[in-house]
Enzyme design. Structure first.
Site, PDB file in Angstrom:
ATOM      1  N   LYS A 170     -35.532  26.431 -63.311  1.00  0.00           N
ATOM      2  CA  LYS A 170     -36.902  26.919 -63.234  1.00  0.00           C
ATOM      3  C   LYS A 170     -37.569  26.379 -61.970  1.00  0.00           C
ATOM      4  O   LYS A 170     -37.094  26.624 -60.895  1.00  0.00           O
ATOM      5  CB  LYS A 170     -37.652  26.530 -64.514  1.00  0.00           C
ATOM      6  N   ASP A 217     -38.607  17.285 -72.598  1.00  0.00           N
ATOM      7  CA  ASP A 217     -38.206  18.392 -71.727  1.00  0.00           C
ATOM      8  C   ASP A 217     -39.404  18.651 -70.815  1.00  0.00           C
ATOM      9  O   ASP A 217     -40.436  19.145 -71.256  1.00  0.00           O
ATOM     10  CB  ASP A 217     -37.883  19.612 -72.608  1.00  0.00           C
ATOM     11  N   TYR A 257     -37.834  24.891 -77.096  1.00  0.00           N
ATOM     12  CA  TYR A 257     -37.075  25.917 -76.394  1.00  0.00           C
ATOM     13  C   TYR A 257     -35.996  26.503 -77.332  1.00  0.00           C
ATOM     14  O   TYR A 257     -35.324  25.747 -78.052  1.00  0.00           O
ATOM     15  CB  TYR A 257     -36.431  25.306 -75.138  1.00  0.00           C
ATOM     16  N   ARG A 307     -15.416  15.530 -60.971  1.00  0.00           N
ATOM     17  CA  ARG A 307     -16.103  15.470 -62.266  1.00  0.00           C
ATOM     18  C   ARG A 307     -16.739  14.092 -62.475  1.00  0.00           C
ATOM     19  O   ARG A 307     -17.798  13.963 -63.068  1.00  0.00           O
ATOM     20  CB  ARG A 307     -15.161  15.829 -63.426  1.00  0.00           C
TER      21      ARG A 307
HETATM   22  C1  PLP Z   1     -34.901  27.496 -69.492  1.00  0.00           C
HETATM   23  C2  PLP Z   1     -35.245  26.315 -70.280  1.00  0.00           C
HETATM   24  C3  PLP Z   1     -34.242  25.504 -70.831  1.00  0.00           C
HETATM   25  C4  PLP Z   1     -32.768  25.827 -70.719  1.00  0.00           C
HETATM   26  O1  PLP Z   1     -32.324  25.716 -69.408  1.00  0.00           O
HETATM   27  P1  PLP Z   1     -31.051  26.516 -68.828  1.00  0.00           P
HETATM   28  O2  PLP Z   1     -31.023  26.062 -67.408  1.00  0.00           O
HETATM   29  O3  PLP Z   1     -31.317  27.970 -68.996  1.00  0.00           O
HETATM   30  O4  PLP Z   1     -29.865  26.082 -69.607  1.00  0.00           O
HETATM   31  C5  PLP Z   1     -34.630  24.380 -71.533  1.00  0.00           C
HETATM   32  N1  PLP Z   1     -35.933  24.070 -71.694  1.00  0.00           N
HETATM   33  C6  PLP Z   1     -36.922  24.822 -71.197  1.00  0.00           C
HETATM   34  C7  PLP Z   1     -38.331  24.428 -71.416  1.00  0.00           C
HETATM   35  C8  PLP Z   1     -36.608  25.977 -70.470  1.00  0.00           C
HETATM   36  O5  PLP Z   1     -37.601  26.723 -69.987  1.00  0.00           O
END
Ligand code: PLP
Length: 383
Positions: free
Chosen positions: A195, A170, A98, A46
């Site tokens: 993604k 983000d 998001y 961890r």
């Molecule tokens: C999918 C997504 C998230 C969240 O990510 P997870 O891996 O599903 O927790 C946050 N921001 C954006 C822009 C996303 O497309």
């Protein structure tokens, strides 16, 4: 070194001990210590694990940052950053955030006394007006989801600097391949590596990158004590996926451009949202701060009936939530990402019943175009 070379040689890609061509999976929770008298680099997974460190170094290299921190999901990464603020602090965020981040703000952070004001992400005056004496940070997501609105990163950064605020972004939709926010002055970069970074729809992962020593230590502490670390196998898969990020992003973005043009000219399509199109209101800003319009676009058909017949006729893209995979993914915000948003609010945000989002995969462009063309051919022309 350029980005595609960096992805293969820019960090510790090979195992230093054996020369293995990929970083081994250090599948362990603890590490045998040479002596109980003192600590060593790795003691407990961890706190740190060599497989995870390799991924953290890799993403830091690609974003041009000094500190990379890997989490169990994008949401875990976002929580670690946002829960670094204190009771009584105030943040300004773009309104088309998001969905998970929106819920985190409204259902968790609120309980801890951290307040957020949501603003129109394209309106600089709105960002400025929302700043209060207790504001501590500005949080961006550009291009936005699902309407691909563009925020001018440098102008928001300038505003933040003038008010001594931290900026967070983000960067999931663009990846470091197309947009490098640290170089534009942003303090903290967040990714859902689920993604495009991993890119194969087989891992859920999150990453944070920063150049700021204080933030680097803070996020590392959050990772350790909140405990949302990324497991070693997922770290390994993410590193493996990331090596082809450049190739994947280029192919997907090339197709996305062609697709957006096809949609823009098609009589069954009301509107296309793609920041790589010259007709997009954020096109110039996008050109200035990113090297591509990216691989995600959305478009509006006449109504829900048109959406249903189009989606049924479409053969290649899979219908799913998520984005950024090697396969093209078609999402319907009304029943997926925005299902919990009340209709009135949803429509106000521009998420209508005719809206579809397409994450373009790495299939042959011609095949994708032909598939879209035949599915659109089933619809009544609007003009
Ligand atoms: C999918 C997504 C998230 C969240 O990510 P997870 O891996 O599903 O927790 C946050 N921001 C954006 C822009 C996303 O497309």
């Amino acid at each position: 070194m350029r980005d595609n070379t960096k992805l293969i040689h820019g960090y510790n890609v090979f195992d230093e001990v054996t020369g293995a061509s990929s970083i081994p999976l250090y599948q362990c929770s603890t590490f045998k210590q040479t002596s109980i008298k003192e600590g060593q680099d790795y003691t407990y997974s961890r706190f740190g694990n060599p497989t995870r460190s390799a991924l953290e170094e890799a993403v830091a290299t690609m974003e041009g940052g000094r500190y990379g921190i890997a989490f169990a999901s994008g949401m875990s990464a976002i929580s670690a950053v946002l829960l670094s603020f204190n009771q009584g602090d105030h943040l300004v965020m773009c309104k088309s955030i998001y969905g998970g981040t929106f819920q985190l703000v409204n259902e968790v952070m609120k309980r801890f006394g951290i307040e957020v004001t949501f603003v129109d992400e394209t309106d600089l005056t709105a960002w400025e007006k929302a700043i209060r004496p207790n504001t501590r940070g500005l949080y961006l997501e550009t291009p936005s989801n699902p309407l691909l609105q563009v925020t001018d990163i440098q102008r928001v950064v300038a505003l933040a600097k003038a008010h001594q605020l931290v900026t967070m972004i983000d960067n999931t939709f663009m990846t470091p391949q197309f947009q490098k926010p640290l170089a534009l002055g942003v303090d903290v970069v967040i990714h859902s590596a689920t993604k495009f970074i991993n890119g194969h729809s087989d891992v859920v992962a999150g990453l944070v990158v920063t150049n700021d020593e204080k933030w680097g230590q803070q996020i590392k502490l959050q990772q350790k004590v909140l405990g949302g670390i990324l497991g070693v196998e997922d770290c390994w898969l993410t590193m493996r996926g990331m090596k082809t990020m450049g190739l994947r992003m280029d192919q997907s973005a090339r197709s996305a451009e062609k697709i957006s043009q096809l949609l823009e000219d098609h009589p069954a399509v009301k509107k296309v949202h793609y920041p790589g199109l010259a007709s997009h209101p954020g096109y110039r800003i996008q050109q200035k701060q990113a090297t591509s319009g990216g691989a995600v676009l959305s478009f509006e058909l006449a109504d829900q009936a048109a959406v249903y017949s189009f989606a049924e006729a479409l053969e290649l893209p899979i219908a799913a939530v998520s984005l950024g995979g090697v396969e093209s993914i078609l999402s319907y915000p009304v029943t997926m990402s925005h299902a919990c948003v009340p209709k009135e609010e949803r429509e106000k945000q521009g998420v209508t019943e005719g809206l579809l989002r397409l994450s373009v995969g790495i299939e042959d462009t011609e095949d994708l175009l032909a598939d879209l063309e035949q599915a659109l051919g089933k619809l009544k022309p609007l003009f």
